[in-house]
Design a protein around this motif. Sequence first.
Motif, PDB file in Angstrom:
ATOM      1  N   LEU A   1      48.223 -17.619  33.644  1.00 44.34           N
ATOM      2  CA  LEU A   1      47.642 -18.461  32.595  1.00 44.34           C
ATOM      3  C   LEU A   1      47.596 -17.701  31.268  1.00 44.34           C
ATOM      4  N   LEU A   2      47.169 -16.445  31.326  1.00 47.22           N
ATOM      5  CA  LEU A   2      47.092 -15.625  30.115  1.00 47.22           C
ATOM      6  C   LEU A   2      48.472 -15.390  29.504  1.00 47.22           C
ATOM      7  N   SER A   3      49.464 -15.185  30.359  1.00 45.43           N
ATOM      8  CA  SER A   3      50.819 -14.954  29.826  1.00 45.43           C
ATOM      9  C   SER A   3      51.359 -16.224  29.168  1.00 45.43           C
ATOM     10  N   TRP A   4      51.026 -17.385  29.741  1.00 43.15           N
ATOM     11  CA  TRP A   4      51.420 -18.660  29.123  1.00 43.15           C
ATOM     12  C   TRP A   4      50.781 -18.808  27.748  1.00 43.15           C
ATOM     13  N   LEU A   5      49.483 -18.502  27.677  1.00 35.75           N
ATOM     14  CA  LEU A   5      48.756 -18.637  26.404  1.00 35.75           C
ATOM     15  C   LEU A   5      49.329 -17.686  25.355  1.00 35.75           C
ATOM     16  N   SER A   6      49.703 -16.500  25.814  1.00 30.52           N
ATOM     17  CA  SER A   6      50.313 -15.521  24.914  1.00 30.52           C
ATOM     18  C   SER A   6      51.646 -16.052  24.389  1.00 30.52           C
ATOM     19  N   ARG A   7      52.421 -16.660  25.292  1.00 30.64           N
ATOM     20  CA  ARG A   7      53.722 -17.223  24.917  1.00 30.64           C
ATOM     21  C   ARG A   7      53.555 -18.370  23.905  1.00 30.64           C
ATOM     22  N   ILE A   8      52.504 -19.177  24.112  1.00 24.62           N
ATOM     23  CA  ILE A   8      52.248 -20.309  23.204  1.00 24.62           C
ATOM     24  C   ILE A   8      51.841 -19.806  21.820  1.00 24.62           C
ATOM     25  N   GLY A   9      51.176 -18.643  21.796  1.00 23.50           N
ATOM     26  CA  GLY A   9      50.782 -18.063  20.509  1.00 23.50           C
ATOM     27  C   GLY A   9      49.291 -18.068  20.244  1.00 23.50           C
ATOM     28  N   VAL A  10      48.487 -18.174  21.313  1.00 20.80           N
ATOM     29  CA  VAL A  10      47.028 -18.128  21.157  1.00 20.80           C
ATOM     30  C   VAL A  10      46.629 -16.688  20.849  1.00 20.80           C
ATOM     31  N   LYS A  11      45.765 -16.518  19.848  1.00 18.30           N
ATOM     32  CA  LYS A  11      45.436 -15.167  19.371  1.00 18.30           C
ATOM     33  C   LYS A  11      44.211 -14.553  20.059  1.00 18.30           C
ATOM     34  N   TYR A  12      43.221 -15.392  20.387  1.00 15.74           N
ATOM     35  CA  TYR A  12      41.968 -14.857  20.940  1.00 15.74           C
ATOM     36  C   TYR A  12      41.532 -15.715  22.123  1.00 15.74           C
ATOM     37  N   VAL A  13      41.353 -15.068  23.270  1.00 18.47           N
ATOM     38  CA  VAL A  13      40.934 -15.788  24.481  1.00 18.47           C
ATOM     39  C   VAL A  13      39.659 -15.162  25.033  1.00 18.47           C
ATOM     40  N   THR A  14      38.684 -16.011  25.339  1.00 19.10           N
ATOM     41  CA  THR A  14      37.474 -15.554  26.019  1.00 19.10           C
ATOM     42  C   THR A  14      37.521 -16.089  27.441  1.00 19.10           C
ATOM     43  N   LEU A  15      37.536 -15.186  28.407  1.00 24.42           N
ATOM     44  CA  LEU A  15      37.577 -15.577  29.823  1.00 24.42           C
ATOM     45  C   LEU A  15      36.184 -15.442  30.415  1.00 24.42           C
ATOM     46  N   TYR A  16      35.705 -16.508  31.059  1.00 20.80           N
ATOM     47  CA  TYR A  16      34.350 -16.482  31.614  1.00 20.80           C
ATOM     48  C   TYR A  16      34.351 -16.967  33.055  1.00 20.80           C
ATOM     49  N   ASP A  17      33.684 -16.219  33.912  1.00 21.64           N
ATOM     50  CA  ASP A  17      33.300 -16.766  35.215  1.00 21.64           C
ATOM     51  C   ASP A  17      31.916 -16.230  35.529  1.00 21.64           C
ATOM     52  N   MET A  18      31.125 -17.029  36.208  1.00 18.14           N
ATOM     53  CA  MET A  18      29.711 -16.702  36.404  1.00 18.14           C
ATOM     54  C   MET A  18      29.481 -15.327  37.011  1.00 18.14           C
ATOM     55  N   GLU A  19      30.213 -15.038  38.069  1.00 20.46           N
ATOM     56  CA  GLU A  19      29.919 -13.825  38.837  1.00 20.46           C
ATOM     57  C   GLU A  19      30.583 -12.568  38.283  1.00 20.46           C
ATOM     58  N   GLY A  20      31.372 -12.714  37.241  1.00 21.66           N
ATOM     59  CA  GLY A  20      32.004 -11.545  36.624  1.00 21.66           C
ATOM     60  C   GLY A  20      33.176 -10.998  37.412  1.00 21.66           C
ATOM     61  N   ILE A  21      33.793 -11.848  38.222  1.00 23.56           N
ATOM     62  CA  ILE A  21      34.941 -11.417  39.041  1.00 23.56           C
ATOM     63  C   ILE A  21      36.110 -11.019  38.142  1.00 23.56           C
ATOM     64  N   LEU A  22      36.343 -11.823  37.104  1.00 25.66           N
ATOM     65  CA  LEU A  22      37.460 -11.540  36.188  1.00 25.66           C
ATOM     66  C   LEU A  22      37.203 -10.258  35.405  1.00 25.66           C
ATOM     67  N   LYS A  23      35.946 -10.067  35.049  1.00 26.95           N
ATOM     68  CA  LYS A  23      35.555  -8.861  34.312  1.00 26.95           C
ATOM     69  C   LYS A  23      35.945  -7.620  35.110  1.00 26.95           C
ATOM     70  N   LYS A  24      35.622  -7.663  36.406  1.00 27.70           N
ATOM     71  CA  LYS A  24      35.923  -6.512  37.270  1.00 27.70           C
ATOM     72  C   LYS A  24      37.424  -6.366  37.480  1.00 27.70           C
ATOM     73  N   SER A  25      38.050  -7.437  37.957  1.00 28.77           N
ATOM     74  CA  SER A  25      39.449  -7.321  38.385  1.00 28.77           C
ATOM     75  C   SER A  25      40.415  -7.103  37.225  1.00 28.77           C
ATOM     76  N   LEU A  26      40.206  -7.802  36.107  1.00 22.06           N
ATOM     77  CA  LEU A  26      41.158  -7.671  34.997  1.00 22.06           C
ATOM     78  C   LEU A  26      40.941  -6.395  34.193  1.00 22.06           C
ATOM     79  N   ALA A  27      39.686  -5.992  34.073  1.00 22.86           N
ATOM     80  CA  ALA A  27      39.412  -4.756  33.330  1.00 22.86           C
ATOM     81  C   ALA A  27      39.984  -3.545  34.066  1.00 22.86           C
ATOM     82  N   GLU A  28      39.987  -3.622  35.403  1.00 24.08           N
ATOM     83  CA  GLU A  28      40.533  -2.519  36.203  1.00 24.08           C
ATOM     84  C   GLU A  28      42.052  -2.427  36.069  1.00 24.08           C
ATOM     85  N   SER A  29      42.688  -3.611  35.986  1.00 27.15           N
ATOM     86  CA  SER A  29      44.162  -3.610  35.964  1.00 27.15           C
ATOM     87  C   SER A  29      44.694  -4.020  34.597  1.00 27.15           C
TER      88      SER A  29
END
Lengths: 321, 249
Positions: free
Chosen positions: B93-121
């Motif tokens: 999804l993020l790569s698609w948004l990058s391709r479209i030309g979106v400049k700033y994305v805020t990703l949110y999930d309640m439990e912070g799963i994305l925070k952990k997994s994406l920040a690590e990788s």
Amino acid sequence: MLGTMQFRTHLTASSLRNGITNPASFRAPPLPAIVRKSKSRSGWAAFSAADAPIATFGREERDDARDSISLPPGLRQEALPKHVAFIMDGNGRWAAERELPPSAGHQAGYKTLQLMVELSVKWGIRVLTVFAFSTENWLRPKLEVDFLMTLLETALKDNLQDFLREGIRICIIGDSSKLPKSVQEIAAKLEESTSNNSKLDLLVAISYSGRTDIVQACKKISQKVKNGVLKVEDIDESLVAQELETSCAALYPYPDLLIRTSGELRLSNFLLWEMAYTELYFAQSYWPDFGEKEFVEALFAFQRRQRRFGLRRQTIGVNQP
Amino acid sequence: MKMSAKMENALPPVSKYHQPLLLRLVLGLCWWMVHILFSIQHVVNQILQAVKSYFISILLVQRYWDLQLHKLRSLAIVVDSKEARNTLKVKKLLSWLSRIGVKYVTLYDMEGILKKSLAESQGDLPNGILHKDRMMIELLSFIDSKEGIAKAASFLCNKYLRDELGNCEGKDLSITESDISDTLNVIGFGGPEPDLLLVYGPVRCHLGFPAWRLRYTEIIHMGSLNSMKYGDILTALYEFSKKKQNYGT
């Protein structure tokens, strides 16, 4: 009876289209068992769609609690939202499409509001919050603002007896200091007169802004800290929630369902704090055209939708029945 | 003889016994037919949606060529925590948004799963980094929401106690919206107000996305993350570009 079932299935599809969902996410109802044994006196009941009423041959036995509330077929009392919020949008556009002045749209919108209050009392909804006038609305033409204030004053004055008779408690939220003196006085009188009513809490947001509400909550907390009533360490999200204006609806301060009319897909600075877990339903019709049928569709959509509160159900203060 | 006569009387007449059964079968058959009709309609709708999405994604539909992304300064995405575990989909999804030309994305999930997994990788994200020239990605969870406001209130109270804001004893304390916005930025809970918020998952709510930032955000429910389509994102961005806000005036 078959007609009812067809109508219900149609409702399912159309109300899903009206909600914030795309047609791709619509699921066909699960295949039901054709017949089942029920508690109806005749012994047999036909099964309809997942949320549809059970159409019985003969009178169905109902408990006393359900007898007192006459719900439209298919709506289940236990699955109804306790607190419904309305963003009453589209009065101006409704009037413009009919080549009428905005005041005519507001007048028609007021009639819709009366109907929604009536239906909420009838169906056992406990709290109704309506966005009557936002802080941004002060920037509208003076003529329109003056008309709205007059309409507001008339509405509050004329309905006092109805509120008392129907057991409706009125709570005005928002920055009332900006309102005309006469409106402030009537609002205060109305709040006092209806304070012991308990059938429906009607929260009317006038000169309201979600952010301003959070600001005034922080102000109150700061004042308490300054006066030594509170320690800084005591400040947490539940304390902020207590100081918000919606806390006047003590039992159910957070809306379960938000209905916004006229097809707009935003909160417009309304109940920002309170709507973290609120089901959002965006109806296409303008507010003056929003009637009983549309309200029922919104409630059906709410009934079907999966509600999820995550891990913090207890700590976030979500309405508990 | 008498016994058999009694037994005969005990049995209900054939027509009485079969009538409800017949009625039930007829009604059942009718219901099945109605259900099949709606199922067919649903399948046809799904196919049409998929075809439309495909045509949009290969940009054969002319109106999606120019998305006027200047209106979209910040995009927020809320992902249901169950679906947030599917990090491959999120990265796609993020790569698609990058391709479209979106400049700033805020990703949110309640439990912070994305925070952990994406920040690590970080290396696996589009263009290799979390905050980059082409697209900045902000990761949020529930603790960045209401807790942030409470911490801002604490911060302001401490300021008052040190008498930086409340100069006079008798005077009312003055806190403004900008005070809270500034404080949220200072204590690390600030950020842009999204112009558009896309919700992925079964719910039709924003699951506690920071309330302070949602004043005029357009909210669109996108269905399940597992069935996301490039065309659906383009459609949502196109619908957003056509929106006109009058901010209550």
